[in-house]
Design an enzyme around this catalytic site. Structure first.
Site, short mmCIF file in Angstrom:
data_model
loop_
_atom_site.label_atom_id
_atom_site.label_comp_id
_atom_site.label_asym_id
_atom_site.label_seq_id
_atom_site.Cartn_x
_atom_site.Cartn_y
_atom_site.Cartn_z
N LYS A 295 0.84 -1.22 0.00
CA LYS A 295 0.00 0.00 0.00
C LYS A 295 0.87 1.25 0.00
CE LYS A 295 0.92 1.37 4.44
NZ LYS A 295 1.70 2.51 4.82
N ASP B 126 -1.98 -1.76 10.27
CA ASP B 126 -2.23 -1.74 8.82
C ASP B 126 -2.88 -3.03 8.31
OD1 ASP B 126 -1.33 0.81 8.18
OD2 ASP B 126 0.70 0.17 7.70
#
Ligand code: CDM
Ligand code: ATP
Length: 282
Positions: free
Chosen positions: A10, A135
């Site tokens: 990401k 995350d």
């Protein structure tokens, strides 16, 4: 039976920090974006043990690996007695701000849920994700999303345009914990405008998206590693529309109209001490 999954990295298109919690974690508001760059995980059924073999970039293969942590957590939660032989082909730079470990943990839960035929829903896995890292929840979801809380409260957004992404990872890593600890909440500097970024993404307007790229952790990491400023300047000069540090760094990313123009930008970069990767938003 064998399951193979991609675990995508990401980038953070925006990152704002709202408050420090008593446990040391921070309340954030950030727009997270999956990119094509991925690790590959393969899962095979085994009688009892859970084992891991890593190829590609070096990461510890022992109990500290987030793949093994995720596998043991899922086995305990589900009560299964099955084991697994897991192989991880590591391509995502480590300690880079790209959620490499978190995405492997998320893929492990998804892969073993299939392999062990557990029938768990995404919500069950979301509950476990937070025990593995802030995350991991986003990595389970993927795509484009606003993340709040400490990263686990997710609002999915419509798919973003497939802009090209040039990643520049310096040879050093950075500790996420150190960066958050060095952040002064009274002195955050420029803050992102989340709704303006959501609008810009919705309109598919690269110039506007580039103008809204803000990460309040960037100045903290740049204070520790001032050479990141030069990398930002070089990426801009090479033709990226917008340039920002991802997460707690040290990876810097630059956005281009598409993958083809990202390849051209990367060709023009002369950064012998860095890893340069071309990828795209998904
Ligand atoms: C910087 C980001 O990558 C942006 O997406 C995340 O906020 C960090 O996520 P992560 O690396 O998965 O974080 P974790 O592995 O859970 O935590 C590492 C350390 O970062 C700090 N941390 C992390 C997330 C958060 N919202 N506040 C924090 O203060 C804590 O000191 C924690 O000990
Ligand atoms: N499967 C894994 N892949 C990468 N790192 C792992 C893994 N398992 C454990 N780690 C450890 O986690 C630490 C952080 O690595 P990681 O690549 O996840 O950082 P990051 O990209 O900065 O993550 P984030 O963006 O979520 O903060 C490293 O010190 C590494 O040794």
């Amino acid at each position: 039976m064998s399951v193979t999954l991609r675990a995508h990295a990401k980038i953070n298109l925006t990152l704002d920090v709202l408050a420090r919690r008593p446990d040391g974690y921070h309340e954030v508001e950030m727009i997270m974006q999956s990119i094509e760059l991925h690790d590959t995980l393969n899962f095979n059924i085994a009688q009892k043990d859970i084992t891991l073999m890593v190829t590609g970039l070096p990461v510890p293969e022992g109990a500290d690996n987030l793949v093994l942590k995720a596998a043991h957590l899922l086995r305990e939660f589900s009560g299964t007695e099955l084991g697994a032989t897991i192989s991880l082909n590591k391509k995502i730079p480590v300690a880079a701000g790209l959620a490499g470990g978190s995405t492997d943990a998320a893929a492990t839960m998804l892969g073993l849920n299939q392999l062990w035929n557990l029938g768990l829903q995404r919500d069950d896995l979301m509950g476990l994700a937070l025990q593995l890292g802030a995350d991991v929840s986003f990595c389970l979801l993927g795509g484009t999303a606003i993340a709040r809380g400490i990263g686990e409260v997710l609002s999915p957004l419509a798919s973003a345009p497939r802009f090209g992404v040039v990643l520049v990872k310096p040879s050093f890593g950075i500790s996420t914990k150190d960066v958050y600890q060095n952040l002064s909440l009274d002195n955050l500097g420029l803050r992102p405008n989340t709704s303006a970024m959501v609008r810009a993404l919705g309109e598919g307007n690269l110039k506007q998206v580039a103008g809204e790229l803000v990460n309040v952790l960037e100045s903290v990491t740049i204070q520790i590693k001032p050479e990141l400023n030069e990398l930002k300047t070089k990426l801009k000069k090479a033709g990226c529309q917008g340039v920002l540090m991802s997460g707690s760094g040290p990876t810097i990313f630059g956005l281009t109209a598409d993958m083809k123009s990202a390849v051209e930008v990367a060709k023009g970069l002369d950064l012998p001490d860095c890893q340069v990767l071309v990828t795209g938003m998904i």
